[in-house]
Design a protein around this motif. Structure first.
Motif, PDB file in Angstrom:
ATOM      1  N   ASN A  66       0.823  -1.218  -0.062  1.00  0.00           N
ATOM      2  CA  ASN A  66      -0.114   0.052  -0.047  1.00  0.00           C
ATOM      3  C   ASN A  66       0.938   1.147  -0.076  1.00  0.00           C
ATOM      4  O   ASN A  66       0.468   2.150   1.027  1.00  0.00           O
ATOM      5  CB  ASN A  66      -0.849  -0.131   1.214  1.00  0.00           C
ATOM      6  CG  ASN A  66      -2.012  -1.062   1.164  1.00  0.00           C
ATOM      7  OD1 ASN A  66      -2.264  -1.623  -0.048  1.00  0.00           O
ATOM      8  ND2 ASN A  66      -2.680  -1.274   2.097  1.00  0.00           N
ATOM      9  N   GLU A  67       1.901   1.381  -0.840  1.00  0.00           N
ATOM     10  CA  GLU A  67       2.563   2.589  -1.126  1.00  0.00           C
ATOM     11  C   GLU A  67       1.753   3.496  -2.255  1.00  0.00           C
ATOM     12  O   GLU A  67       1.442   3.063  -3.212  1.00  0.00           O
ATOM     13  CB  GLU A  67       3.669   2.260  -1.579  1.00  0.00           C
ATOM     14  CG  GLU A  67       4.831   3.496  -1.550  1.00  0.00           C
ATOM     15  CD  GLU A  67       6.178   3.239  -2.094  1.00  0.00           C
ATOM     16  OE1 GLU A  67       6.304   2.394  -3.123  1.00  0.00           O
ATOM     17  OE2 GLU A  67       7.150   3.578  -1.681  1.00  0.00           O
ATOM     18  N   VAL A  68       1.791   4.647  -1.873  1.00  0.00           N
ATOM     19  CA  VAL A  68       0.774   5.889  -2.546  1.00  0.00           C
ATOM     20  C   VAL A  68       1.719   7.017  -2.674  1.00  0.00           C
ATOM     21  O   VAL A  68       2.536   7.516  -1.566  1.00  0.00           O
ATOM     22  CB  VAL A  68      -0.473   5.992  -2.017  1.00  0.00           C
ATOM     23  CG1 VAL A  68      -1.414   4.871  -2.333  1.00  0.00           C
ATOM     24  CG2 VAL A  68      -0.381   6.354  -0.545  1.00  0.00           C
ATOM     25  N   GLN A  69       1.564   7.811  -3.429  1.00  0.00           N
ATOM     26  CA  GLN A  69       2.154   8.940  -3.572  1.00  0.00           C
ATOM     27  C   GLN A  69       1.238  10.206  -4.358  1.00  0.00           C
ATOM     28  O   GLN A  69       0.457   9.770  -5.094  1.00  0.00           O
ATOM     29  CB  GLN A  69       3.331   8.942  -4.561  1.00  0.00           C
ATOM     30  CG  GLN A  69       4.644   8.001  -3.764  1.00  0.00           C
ATOM     31  CD  GLN A  69       5.833   7.970  -4.720  1.00  0.00           C
ATOM     32  OE1 GLN A  69       6.007   8.505  -5.824  1.00  0.00           O
ATOM     33  NE2 GLN A  69       7.125   7.603  -4.018  1.00  0.00           N
ATOM     34  N   ALA A  70       1.410  11.471  -4.130  1.00  0.00           N
ATOM     35  CA  ALA A  70       0.722  12.425  -4.492  1.00  0.00           C
ATOM     36  C   ALA A  70       1.758  13.496  -4.810  1.00  0.00           C
ATOM     37  O   ALA A  70       2.799  13.578  -4.323  1.00  0.00           O
ATOM     38  CB  ALA A  70      -0.438  13.100  -3.531  1.00  0.00           C
ATOM     39  N   PRO A  71       1.384  14.461  -5.988  1.00  0.00           N
ATOM     40  CA  PRO A  71       0.179  15.268  -6.261  1.00  0.00           C
ATOM     41  C   PRO A  71      -1.176  14.443  -6.709  1.00  0.00           C
ATOM     42  O   PRO A  71      -2.065  14.784  -6.108  1.00  0.00           O
ATOM     43  CB  PRO A  71       0.552  16.221  -7.275  1.00  0.00           C
ATOM     44  CG  PRO A  71       1.847  16.312  -7.542  1.00  0.00           C
ATOM     45  CD  PRO A  71       2.453  14.892  -7.029  1.00  0.00           C
ATOM     46  N   ALA A  72      -0.869  13.629  -7.299  1.00  0.00           N
ATOM     47  CA  ALA A  72      -2.279  12.771  -7.676  1.00  0.00           C
ATOM     48  C   ALA A  72      -2.617  12.032  -6.396  1.00  0.00           C
ATOM     49  O   ALA A  72      -2.184  11.315  -5.880  1.00  0.00           O
ATOM     50  CB  ALA A  72      -2.151  11.850  -8.846  1.00  0.00           C
ATOM     51  N   SER A  73      -3.908  12.435  -5.908  1.00  0.00           N
ATOM     52  CA  SER A  73      -4.391  11.850  -4.728  1.00  0.00           C
ATOM     53  C   SER A  73      -4.535  10.408  -4.695  1.00  0.00           C
ATOM     54  O   SER A  73      -5.062   9.883  -5.876  1.00  0.00           O
ATOM     55  CB  SER A  73      -5.838  12.639  -4.312  1.00  0.00           C
ATOM     56  OG  SER A  73      -5.556  13.810  -4.043  1.00  0.00           O
ATOM     57  N   ALA A  74      -3.980   9.479  -3.859  1.00  0.00           N
ATOM     58  CA  ALA A  74      -4.271   8.090  -4.017  1.00  0.00           C
ATOM     59  C   ALA A  74      -4.603   7.435  -2.656  1.00  0.00           C
ATOM     60  O   ALA A  74      -4.040   8.086  -1.545  1.00  0.00           O
ATOM     61  CB  ALA A  74      -3.072   7.601  -4.576  1.00  0.00           C
TER      62      ALA A  74
END
Length: 302
Positions: A66-74
């Motif tokens: 469950n690794e997520v990154q933004a600028p794109a909301s996730a």
């Protein structure tokens, strides 16, 4: 040019240029060059090296859940992660949890990373029946808002069990767990850090060295990270002056320039000439009025 005339001309020029000069000095500014912030979150990250059969086979155990990154909301909510080919019985369920959520959001005003892990068990090769660690609930949050100090938070709630032993953790400190014939685990609790524009938080970080009964069947060494979050503040807009807008034309207002002594000399006069001429006109008007009055009286007598 004589000093008196220079002063009058300078005043006239300043009055004509004044409105444009004032507008240029007071030109408003607008913001440019800003940008979105950045954020990331991860439930589990492993950097383990697994040695099998007396180190005849080396397998890197690099797992991310469950690794997520933004600028794109996730947002991700997977509850398990497995690794094939390193266990005696096939796949190893590295992590199982009832809740495993990671979220990252970012825009021009704020950036936030958040992780929540509940009722989780982590296993490594060589320990099929014994959990490396069990936790009731851990969370991490990193918040970076434009113009504000970044915030990093992490919490470990409820019981923590390491290699079958319940442990008491010290906030911001290190706890060492040594289980004979099994291995050793060192835990760092609630690691947090901030700078002027960034924040990072990790609920638990484990340094692992496991070699069950020292049989060298499956030796595991490396690190395990639980509930990590980071953020970076949006870049502040850069103030840029606006171009002055074109103003309606202003006709220069030229003040009348009095004649100088040199001009009067050219016509045969001097600086007192205007006053003498005015007095002569007044006397002429008074004389004309007296003459009319005398003539009227004379007619009356006749």
């Amino acid at each position: 040019m004589p000093a008196r005339r220079c002063a009058v001309v300078a005043t006239a020029v300043a009055l004509a240029a004044g409105p444009a000069a004032l507008f240029a000095a007071a030109a408003p500014a607008h913001a440019t060059g800003g940008g979105e912030g950045k954020a990331s979150a991860v439930v589990l990250r492993t950097g383990l090296d697994v040695s099998l059969l007396n180190k005849t086979v080396n397998v890197p155990l690099r797992t991310v859940l469950n690794e997520v990154q933004a600028p794109a909301s996730a947002e991700k909510t997977a509850l398990t992660v497995s690794l094939d080919g390193v266990g005696q019985g096939g796949a190893v369920n590295v992590l199982r949890a009832d809740v495993a959520t990671s979220r990252a959001t970012a825009d021009a005003h704020r950036a936030e990373g958040y992780t929540n892990l509940a009722h989780a068990k982590i296993h490594v090769p060589g320990l099929p029946l014994l959990s490396l660690i069990e936790v009731e609930k851990v969370t991490s949050r990193a918040l970076c808002e434009a113009g504000k100090k970044p915030v990093a938070e992490s919490n470990v709630l409820g019981a923590v069990t390491v290699l079958g032993k319940k442990v008491t953790l010290t906030a911001g400190g290190t706890t060492r767990v040594d289980v004979p014939a099994v291995g050793e685990v060192t835990l760092d609790l609630s690691k947090r850090g901030t700078t002027s524009r960034t924040a990072a938080a990790t609920a638990l970080e484990l340094r692992v060295s496991v070699n069950p009964l020292k049989l060298n069947v499956a030796e595991v060494a490396g690190t395990v990270t639980l509930a990590g979050a980071t953020c970076e503040s949006p870049k502040a807009p850069v103030a840029k002056p606006e171009e002055p807008k074109e103003q309606p034309g202003v006709e220069p207002q030229t003040a009348p320039v009095p004649p100088t002594e040199a001009n009067l000399a050219e016509t045969g006069g001097n600086s007192a000439t205007p006053y003498i001429a005015g007095g002569a006109v007044a006397l002429l008007a008074a004389g004309s009025g007296a003459l009319v009055l005398v003539r009227a009286r004379a007619r009356g007598r006749g």
